[in-house]
Design a protein around this motif. Structure first.
Motif, PDB file in Angstrom:
ATOM      1  N   THR A 195      -0.413  -1.645 -10.062  1.00 18.97           N
ATOM      2  CA  THR A 195       0.229  -2.785  -9.723  1.00 18.97           C
ATOM      3  C   THR A 195       1.770  -2.550  -9.049  1.00 18.97           C
ATOM      4  OG1 THR A 195      -1.010  -4.150 -11.293  1.00 18.97           O
ATOM      5  CG2 THR A 195       0.704  -5.227 -10.162  1.00 18.97           C
ATOM      6  N   GLY A 196       2.105  -2.616  -7.966  1.00 19.42           N
ATOM      7  CA  GLY A 196       3.299  -2.539  -7.709  1.00 19.42           C
ATOM      8  C   GLY A 196       4.367  -3.649  -8.230  1.00 19.42           C
ATOM      9  N   GLU A 197       5.517  -3.392  -7.946  1.00 25.18           N
ATOM     10  CA  GLU A 197       6.694  -4.241  -8.388  1.00 25.18           C
ATOM     11  C   GLU A 197       6.369  -5.597  -7.498  1.00 25.18           C
ATOM     12  OE1 GLU A 197      10.264  -2.387  -7.902  1.00 25.18           O
ATOM     13  OE2 GLU A 197       9.875  -0.654  -9.599  1.00 25.18           O
ATOM     14  N   ALA A 198       7.032  -6.726  -8.033  1.00 32.90           N
ATOM     15  CA  ALA A 198       7.254  -8.029  -7.496  1.00 32.90           C
ATOM     16  C   ALA A 198       8.071  -8.226  -6.624  1.00 32.90           C
ATOM     17  CB  ALA A 198       7.078  -9.048  -8.371  1.00 32.90           C
ATOM     18  N   VAL A 199       7.922  -8.413  -5.300  1.00 29.34           N
ATOM     19  CA  VAL A 199       9.178  -8.364  -4.243  1.00 29.34           C
ATOM     20  C   VAL A 199       9.188  -9.872  -3.867  1.00 29.34           C
ATOM     21  CG1 VAL A 199       9.720  -7.729  -1.970  1.00 29.34           C
ATOM     22  CG2 VAL A 199       8.351  -5.962  -3.254  1.00 29.34           C
ATOM     23  N   ALA A 242      -4.256  -2.022   4.364  1.00 27.88           N
ATOM     24  CA  ALA A 242      -3.737  -0.896   3.426  1.00 27.88           C
ATOM     25  C   ALA A 242      -4.930  -0.079   3.047  1.00 27.88           C
ATOM     26  CB  ALA A 242      -3.209  -1.721   2.043  1.00 27.88           C
ATOM     27  N   VAL A 243      -6.141  -0.338   3.078  1.00 29.46           N
ATOM     28  CA  VAL A 243      -7.304   0.598   2.661  1.00 29.46           C
ATOM     29  C   VAL A 243      -7.497   1.246   3.885  1.00 29.46           C
ATOM     30  CG1 VAL A 243      -9.580   0.580   1.998  1.00 29.46           C
ATOM     31  CG2 VAL A 243      -8.355  -1.081   0.920  1.00 29.46           C
ATOM     32  N   ALA A 244      -7.385   0.821   5.065  1.00 28.03           N
ATOM     33  CA  ALA A 244      -7.644   1.470   6.204  1.00 28.03           C
ATOM     34  C   ALA A 244      -6.667   2.604   6.467  1.00 28.03           C
ATOM     35  CB  ALA A 244      -7.938   0.613   7.463  1.00 28.03           C
ATOM     36  N   ALA A 245      -5.527   2.469   5.965  1.00 32.51           N
ATOM     37  CA  ALA A 245      -4.427   3.193   6.568  1.00 32.51           C
ATOM     38  C   ALA A 245      -4.344   4.208   5.497  1.00 32.51           C
ATOM     39  CB  ALA A 245      -3.081   2.562   6.722  1.00 32.51           C
ATOM     40  N   GLY A 246      -4.458   3.770   4.115  1.00 31.83           N
ATOM     41  CA  GLY A 246      -4.369   4.720   3.078  1.00 31.83           C
ATOM     42  C   GLY A 246      -3.050   4.748   2.725  1.00 31.83           C
ATOM     43  N   SER A 247      -1.669   4.035   3.208  1.00 29.98           N
ATOM     44  CA  SER A 247      -0.367   4.176   2.989  1.00 29.98           C
ATOM     45  C   SER A 247       0.133   2.704   3.238  1.00 29.98           C
ATOM     46  CB  SER A 247       0.109   5.103   3.961  1.00 29.98           C
ATOM     47  OG  SER A 247       0.138   4.524   5.397  1.00 29.98           O
ATOM     48  N   ALA A 248       1.355   2.766   3.276  1.00 25.64           N
ATOM     49  CA  ALA A 248       2.124   1.512   3.528  1.00 25.64           C
ATOM     50  C   ALA A 248       2.646   1.215   4.843  1.00 25.64           C
ATOM     51  CB  ALA A 248       3.417   1.279   2.554  1.00 25.64           C
ATOM     52  N   ASP A 249       2.076   2.005   5.447  1.00 28.09           N
ATOM     53  CA  ASP A 249       2.326   2.289   7.139  1.00 28.09           C
ATOM     54  C   ASP A 249       1.319   1.322   7.730  1.00 28.09           C
ATOM     55  OD1 ASP A 249       4.371   4.019   6.899  1.00 28.09           O
ATOM     56  OD2 ASP A 249       3.224   5.674   6.916  1.00 28.09           O
ATOM     57  N   ILE A 250       1.520   0.116   7.524  1.00 32.72           N
ATOM     58  CA  ILE A 250       0.693  -0.828   8.268  1.00 32.72           C
ATOM     59  C   ILE A 250       1.394  -1.980   9.123  1.00 32.72           C
ATOM     60  CG2 ILE A 250      -1.125  -0.745   6.658  1.00 32.72           C
ATOM     61  CD1 ILE A 250      -0.060  -3.076   5.246  1.00 32.72           C
ATOM     62  N   ALA A 290       6.331  -8.099   5.111  1.00 39.09           N
ATOM     63  CA  ALA A 290       7.471  -7.213   4.539  1.00 39.09           C
ATOM     64  C   ALA A 290       7.501  -7.060   3.165  1.00 39.09           C
ATOM     65  CB  ALA A 290       8.685  -7.708   5.109  1.00 39.09           C
ATOM     66  N   GLY A 291       7.347  -8.209   2.221  1.00 41.53           N
ATOM     67  CA  GLY A 291       6.984  -8.102   0.795  1.00 41.53           C
ATOM     68  C   GLY A 291       5.994  -7.353   0.323  1.00 41.53           C
ATOM     69  N   TYR A 292       4.860  -7.599   1.123  1.00 44.35           N
ATOM     70  CA  TYR A 292       3.716  -6.720   0.756  1.00 44.35           C
ATOM     71  C   TYR A 292       3.947  -5.337   0.885  1.00 44.35           C
ATOM     72  CZ  TYR A 292      -1.432  -5.896   1.070  1.00 44.35           C
ATOM     73  OH  TYR A 292      -2.760  -5.292   0.750  1.00 44.35           O
ATOM     74  N   LYS A 293       4.340  -4.906   2.124  1.00 42.07           N
ATOM     75  CA  LYS A 293       4.363  -3.444   2.407  1.00 42.07           C
ATOM     76  C   LYS A 293       5.239  -3.025   1.249  1.00 42.07           C
ATOM     77  CE  LYS A 293       5.135  -2.169   6.632  1.00 42.07           C
ATOM     78  NZ  LYS A 293       5.638  -2.210   8.012  1.00 42.07           N
ATOM     79  N   GLU A 294       6.521  -3.642   0.881  1.00 41.47           N
ATOM     80  CA  GLU A 294       7.312  -3.124  -0.093  1.00 41.47           C
ATOM     81  C   GLU A 294       6.765  -2.760  -1.619  1.00 41.47           C
ATOM     82  OE1 GLU A 294      11.833  -4.075  -2.238  1.00 41.47           O
ATOM     83  OE2 GLU A 294      10.832  -5.078  -0.502  1.00 41.47           O
ATOM     84  N   SER A 295       5.888  -3.931  -1.830  1.00 44.43           N
ATOM     85  CA  SER A 295       5.326  -3.919  -3.070  1.00 44.43           C
ATOM     86  C   SER A 295       4.182  -2.785  -3.105  1.00 44.43           C
ATOM     87  CB  SER A 295       4.650  -5.331  -3.463  1.00 44.43           C
ATOM     88  OG  SER A 295       4.094  -5.251  -4.558  1.00 44.43           O
ATOM     89  N   LEU A 296       3.467  -2.767  -1.957  1.00 43.98           N
ATOM     90  CA  LEU A 296       2.537  -1.579  -1.656  1.00 43.98           C
ATOM     91  C   LEU A 296       3.063  -0.458  -1.948  1.00 43.98           C
ATOM     92  CD1 LEU A 296      -0.290  -0.721  -0.855  1.00 43.98           C
ATOM     93  CD2 LEU A 296       0.201  -0.990   1.431  1.00 43.98           C
TER      94      LEU A 296
END
Length: 356
Positions: free
Chosen positions: A163-167, A214-222, A233-239
């Motif tokens: 679980t990532g950090e809450a943003v 996120a699943v398709a990219a396998g990274s936060a580069d979405i 933006a918050g999603y990507k940071e927490s991801l």
């Protein structure tokens, strides 16, 4: 007739003696099982031994206490053979109206957990804060249970849920949880997302798309979802936070990185420290491969009023300049002096981490 009296007495006495012996013998077996139990021998201990074997296959895990607006919520789980058999709230809001809300919500949440076998449960109507705190503590307990279940087989050991950090965003917190197996993101889900008013509709539209991306990219580069800029933006940071934790924690993620080849092993994504400016925080994330910056992106930037226009103009230019220069020695963007200064400070922080 007189001579028969002594014989009668002998017969009666003999009968009485035999009866007494029979009574004594009948009492002895009643005491033996008790003494056998005390010594740990016999059928009852065998039954308790079976109970011990059952207990050995189960465990009780208590999640971290989650602080809410009305008090702490903490969940304890009983897990047996990989399944949640019981959920209970160790702590819950109390006092005043909270007593009634807790009494109504907690039993429903407990039942939902056992039914869902995960933290993907619906909030109880009228108990939004309690439900959110419950789910957060529940996920903590599940994570702990999974971490301690390394002996359940290599397949389970290779999979990790992080679980990532809450943003915090302008419209509420965003928090992402991912499941990583064989170095790949197999599942992405949102633990927290903006809610209330128009946010409900935006979240309902954006979150599923972000999870799939996120699943398709396998990274936060979405890509950000149109109309959900802040949530994206918050999603990507927490991801990214969750991905960093998965990599740092090893296990399935670490094994996966080794299998991806030397090129992937050389690439590193690092998020710099938050730099506070006069108009808001600035935070930069860079991807470094082969000692070069291959990508730069802004996790946080000033927003609201005129700042939105300045940020939209300056950030792309700063990102491009960082990749071109390969360092934090970049020029400030005209009209965005404070944002540029914060960007360079956070960028340098990221590069320092990558270099280490």
């Amino acid at each position: 007739m007189r001579k028969s009296h002594p014989i009668r007495r002998v017969v009666l006495a003999g009968a009485a003696t035999v009866s007494g012996i029979v009574l004594l013998l009948s009492l002895k077996p009643a005491s033996d099982p008790g003494s056998a139990q005390a010594a740990g021998v016999g059928a009852p201990p065998a039954a308790s031994a079976q109970g011990g074997a059952e207990a050995a296959g189960s465990g009780t895990v208590t999640g971290d206490a989650a602080q809410t607006q009305y008090g702490a919520v903490q969940v304890r789980l009983t897990v047996s053979n990989g399944k949640i058999t019981k959920a209970e709230a160790v702590q819950a809001p109390k006092g005043g109206q909270s007593d009634q809300i807790t009494a109504n919500a907690v039993p429903k949440l407990n039942q939902a957990v056992v039914a869902a076998q995960s933290a993907d449960i619906d909030a109880v109507s009228g108990a939004t804060y309690t439900s959110a705190g419950y789910k957060k503590s529940l996920q903590s307990a599940i994570d702990k249970a999974k971490a301690s279940a390394g002996s359940q087989g290599s397949g389970a050991a290779q999979a990790a849920t992080v679980t990532g950090e809450a943003v915090q965003t302008q419209y509420g917190a965003v928090q992402v949880r991912i499941t990583v197996s064989g170095g790949k993101i197999t599942k992405a889900e949102t633990v927290q997302a903006p809610k209330g008013g128009q946010s409900d509709q935006i979240t309902a539209n954006a979150v599923p798309k972000l999870n799939q991306a996120a699943v398709a990219a396998g990274s936060a580069d979405i890509d950000a979802v149109s109309g959900a800029t802040y949530t994206s933006a918050g999603y990507k940071e927490s991801l990214q936070s969750a991905i960093d934790k998965a990599k740092a924690g090893g296990g399935g993620a670490a094994q996966g990185s080794g299998a991806q080849g030397s090129g992937a092993a050389q690439a590193k994504t690092v998020t710099g420290s938050v730099a506070q400016t006069q108009y808001g925080p600035v935070q930069v994330r860079v991807t470094v491969s082969g000692g070069k910056i291959t990508k730069a992106e802004t996790v946080q930037a000033p927003k609201g009023g005129q700042s939105d226009q300045i940020t939209a103009n300056a950030v792309p230019k700063l990102n491009q300049a960082a990749v071109a220069a390969g360092s934090a020695d970049i020029d400030a963007v005209s009209g965005a002096t404070y944002t540029s200064a914060g960007y360079k400070e956070s960028l340098q922080s990221a590069l320092d981490q990558a270099g280490g």
